[in-house]
Design a protein around this motif. Sequence first.
Motif, PDB file in Angstrom:
ATOM      1  N   GLY A 139       1.270  -7.192  -3.807  1.00 32.44           N
ATOM      2  CA  GLY A 139       0.854  -8.558  -3.500  1.00 32.44           C
ATOM      3  C   GLY A 139       1.530  -9.091  -2.257  1.00 32.44           C
ATOM      4  N   LEU A 140       2.813  -8.807  -2.111  1.00 29.23           N
ATOM      5  CA  LEU A 140       3.560  -9.273  -0.939  1.00 29.23           C
ATOM      6  C   LEU A 140       2.971  -8.720   0.361  1.00 29.23           C
ATOM      7  N   LEU A 141       2.538  -7.443   0.321  1.00 24.39           N
ATOM      8  CA  LEU A 141       2.118  -6.752   1.546  1.00 24.39           C
ATOM      9  C   LEU A 141       0.602  -6.680   1.722  1.00 24.39           C
ATOM     10  N   HIS A 142      -0.179  -7.313   0.838  1.00 20.67           N
ATOM     11  CA  HIS A 142      -1.628  -7.096   0.887  1.00 20.67           C
ATOM     12  C   HIS A 142      -2.232  -7.492   2.236  1.00 20.67           C
ATOM     13  N   ASP A 143      -1.672  -8.486   2.905  1.00 24.67           N
ATOM     14  CA  ASP A 143      -2.198  -8.941   4.198  1.00 24.67           C
ATOM     15  C   ASP A 143      -1.281  -8.601   5.359  1.00 24.67           C
ATOM     16  N   ILE A 144      -0.382  -7.625   5.192  1.00 30.09           N
ATOM     17  CA  ILE A 144       0.614  -7.335   6.222  1.00 30.09           C
ATOM     18  C   ILE A 144      -0.035  -6.938   7.547  1.00 30.09           C
ATOM     19  N   VAL A 185      -7.149  -2.206   7.031  1.00 30.86           N
ATOM     20  CA  VAL A 185      -6.957  -0.840   7.528  1.00 30.86           C
ATOM     21  C   VAL A 185      -5.634  -0.741   8.288  1.00 30.86           C
ATOM     22  N   VAL A 186      -5.376  -1.736   9.134  1.00 32.44           N
ATOM     23  CA  VAL A 186      -4.132  -1.748   9.901  1.00 32.44           C
ATOM     24  C   VAL A 186      -2.926  -1.847   8.969  1.00 32.44           C
ATOM     25  N   GLY A 187      -3.030  -2.703   7.951  1.00 35.08           N
ATOM     26  CA  GLY A 187      -1.922  -2.873   7.008  1.00 35.08           C
ATOM     27  C   GLY A 187      -1.630  -1.612   6.226  1.00 35.08           C
ATOM     28  N   ALA A 188      -2.677  -0.902   5.802  1.00 35.90           N
ATOM     29  CA  ALA A 188      -2.481   0.341   5.058  1.00 35.90           C
ATOM     30  C   ALA A 188      -1.773   1.383   5.920  1.00 35.90           C
ATOM     31  N   GLU A 189      -2.150   1.462   7.194  1.00 43.35           N
ATOM     32  CA  GLU A 189      -1.506   2.406   8.104  1.00 43.35           C
ATOM     33  C   GLU A 189      -0.041   2.026   8.327  1.00 43.35           C
ATOM     34  N   MET A 190       0.230   0.721   8.427  1.00 44.57           N
ATOM     35  CA  MET A 190       1.603   0.271   8.597  1.00 44.57           C
ATOM     36  C   MET A 190       2.440   0.618   7.371  1.00 44.57           C
ATOM     37  N   ALA A 191       1.869   0.410   6.168  1.00 42.91           N
ATOM     38  CA  ALA A 191       2.580   0.746   4.938  1.00 42.91           C
ATOM     39  C   ALA A 191       2.881   2.241   4.865  1.00 42.91           C
ATOM     40  N   LYS A 192       1.951   3.051   5.379  1.00 44.75           N
ATOM     41  CA  LYS A 192       2.169   4.499   5.417  1.00 44.75           C
ATOM     42  C   LYS A 192       3.346   4.838   6.329  1.00 44.75           C
ATOM     43  N   ARG A 193       3.403   4.185   7.470  1.00 43.96           N
ATOM     44  CA  ARG A 193       4.482   4.459   8.416  1.00 43.96           C
ATOM     45  C   ARG A 193       5.830   3.945   7.908  1.00 43.96           C
ATOM     46  N   TRP A 194       5.785   2.942   7.043  1.00 48.01           N
ATOM     47  CA  TRP A 194       7.016   2.429   6.431  1.00 48.01           C
ATOM     48  C   TRP A 194       7.399   3.218   5.175  1.00 48.01           C
ATOM     49  N   ASN A 195       6.618   4.240   4.856  1.00 49.18           N
ATOM     50  CA  ASN A 195       6.909   5.124   3.708  1.00 49.18           C
ATOM     51  C   ASN A 195       6.771   4.445   2.345  1.00 49.18           C
ATOM     52  N   PHE A 196       5.851   3.481   2.244  1.00 49.57           N
ATOM     53  CA  PHE A 196       5.539   2.928   0.937  1.00 49.57           C
ATOM     54  C   PHE A 196       4.686   3.927   0.164  1.00 49.57           C
ATOM     55  N   PRO A 197       4.739   3.871  -1.176  1.00 55.19           N
ATOM     56  CA  PRO A 197       3.943   4.792  -1.987  1.00 55.19           C
ATOM     57  C   PRO A 197       2.455   4.710  -1.666  1.00 55.19           C
ATOM     58  N   ALA A 198       1.754   5.825  -1.881  1.00 58.18           N
ATOM     59  CA  ALA A 198       0.322   5.903  -1.560  1.00 58.18           C
ATOM     60  C   ALA A 198      -0.482   4.842  -2.318  1.00 58.18           C
ATOM     61  N   LEU A 199      -0.072   4.514  -3.543  1.00 61.39           N
ATOM     62  CA  LEU A 199      -0.805   3.514  -4.321  1.00 61.39           C
ATOM     63  C   LEU A 199      -0.782   2.158  -3.628  1.00 61.39           C
ATOM     64  N   ILE A 200       0.347   1.772  -3.083  1.00 64.25           N
ATOM     65  CA  ILE A 200       0.437   0.489  -2.380  1.00 64.25           C
ATOM     66  C   ILE A 200      -0.390   0.523  -1.102  1.00 64.25           C
ATOM     67  N   GLN A 201      -0.397   1.650  -0.408  1.00 60.32           N
ATOM     68  CA  GLN A 201      -1.263   1.795   0.771  1.00 60.32           C
ATOM     69  C   GLN A 201      -2.727   1.576   0.392  1.00 60.32           C
ATOM     70  N   GLN A 202      -3.121   2.164  -0.735  1.00 58.33           N
ATOM     71  CA  GLN A 202      -4.502   2.062  -1.193  1.00 58.33           C
ATOM     72  C   GLN A 202      -4.875   0.615  -1.522  1.00 58.33           C
ATOM     73  N   VAL A 203      -3.969  -0.095  -2.194  1.00 60.23           N
ATOM     74  CA  VAL A 203      -4.238  -1.491  -2.553  1.00 60.23           C
ATOM     75  C   VAL A 203      -4.407  -2.340  -1.306  1.00 60.23           C
ATOM     76  N   ILE A 204      -3.544  -2.161  -0.331  1.00 57.51           N
ATOM     77  CA  ILE A 204      -3.639  -2.930   0.913  1.00 57.51           C
ATOM     78  C   ILE A 204      -4.990  -2.708   1.582  1.00 57.51           C
ATOM     79  N   GLN A 205      -5.436  -1.458   1.619  1.00 56.76           N
ATOM     80  CA  GLN A 205      -6.696  -1.154   2.290  1.00 56.76           C
ATOM     81  C   GLN A 205      -7.910  -1.648   1.508  1.00 56.76           C
ATOM     82  N   SER A 206      -7.798  -1.761   0.189  1.00 56.41           N
ATOM     83  CA  SER A 206      -8.982  -2.021  -0.637  1.00 56.41           C
ATOM     84  C   SER A 206      -9.036  -3.405  -1.264  1.00 56.41           C
TER      85      SER A 206
END
Length: 280
Positions: A139-144, A185-206
Motif C-alpha cells: 500500500g505504501l509503494l503502490h504509487d511510487i 509500470v515505472v513503480g514496479a521496475e523501481m521496486a525491482k531495482r530496490w530488491n522488493f519481493p516479486a509479489l510487491i512488484q506485481q501489486v504495484i504494476q497491477s
Amino acid sequence: MEAVSIPQIFDKLGQLPAMPAVVQEVINSFDDPHLEVDKLAAKISQDQGLSTRVLRIANSSFYGLSRQVASIHDAVVVLGFGNIRSMAMAAGFVHAFSHTSPGLFDRKQFWRHSLRVAACARVLAKCCRQNQETAFTAGLLHDIGLLVLDTCLHKPFNTVLERLSKKGGDLHQLEQEMLGFDHAVVGAEMAKRWNFPALIQQVIQSHHLAGVETDEVLTCIVHLSNVLVRALDTGASEGELLACLPPGLCARFGLLPETLQACLPEIEQMVASADLLLEG
C-alpha cells in the motif's frame, strides 16, 4: 511532447535521493527469515531522526498501547518485528523523498495518500488473514512510480499533470497516452531495482487493473484500500464507503459486507493516525 522511454527514466536514477542505510537494510530483510531483531533495532536506534519518528508512532493511537515505549528494542518486544519494520521503512521513505520540486506534484499529499492506503491495507489484510506487513508495504509503494516520474522525468510529467488539471480524466490513462507508459509500470521496475519481493512488484504494476480482474488477493486489498481512502477523503458515510466497493471483487476474496463493516472503525482510526508519519 518529445517521446521518452522507461530506460531514459532509469538513466536518471542519480537524481533520486540516497536511501538511508537502515531503510535499505529493512528492504533487504524481506526475504531473510533469519534476520536478527536485536541487530535491526540497534541499527534503527543509531539513526536519531528515524528512531524518534518510529517511537512517536509506537506511542500514538495508531497502536493504542497502555504504556509508553521508551526504546526501539521495547517497541519491537511490544509491537512485534513486523510492525517496527513497516514503520521504519515508511518513516525512512517519507523523510528521504520529502523534498518538493517546483510544479504540480504535491509530495506531502502523495505521502499522505500512500500512508493512508498502507494503513487501510494492513486492516483489510487482517480481515483476509493475509500478511499485514506485506500489505502495508504494498500500500505504501503502490504509487511510487509517480515519485520517480516527478524526479526523473519532471517536465514531461508536469505537462501530464497540467492537462489533468485543465481537462480532467484518469491519470494513468493520460500517462499512457502522453508518455507511452504509466506510473504503475515505472513503480514496479523501481521496486525491482530496490530488491522488493516479486509479489510487491506485481501489486504495484497491477493495482489499477484490480477493479477489472485479479487472482491475487494482495492486489485486491491494495486496490480496495485505494478506493476506500479516496472515499474517506471526501467525508463519505459508512454506507457510502461500503457502496463504493465493487461487490464482485470483494466477494471473490471473502470480504463480505458485514466483514467490511466491522473493519471500518479500525480503518478510520489507522488512516487518521498514519498522518503522524508526516510530522517531524
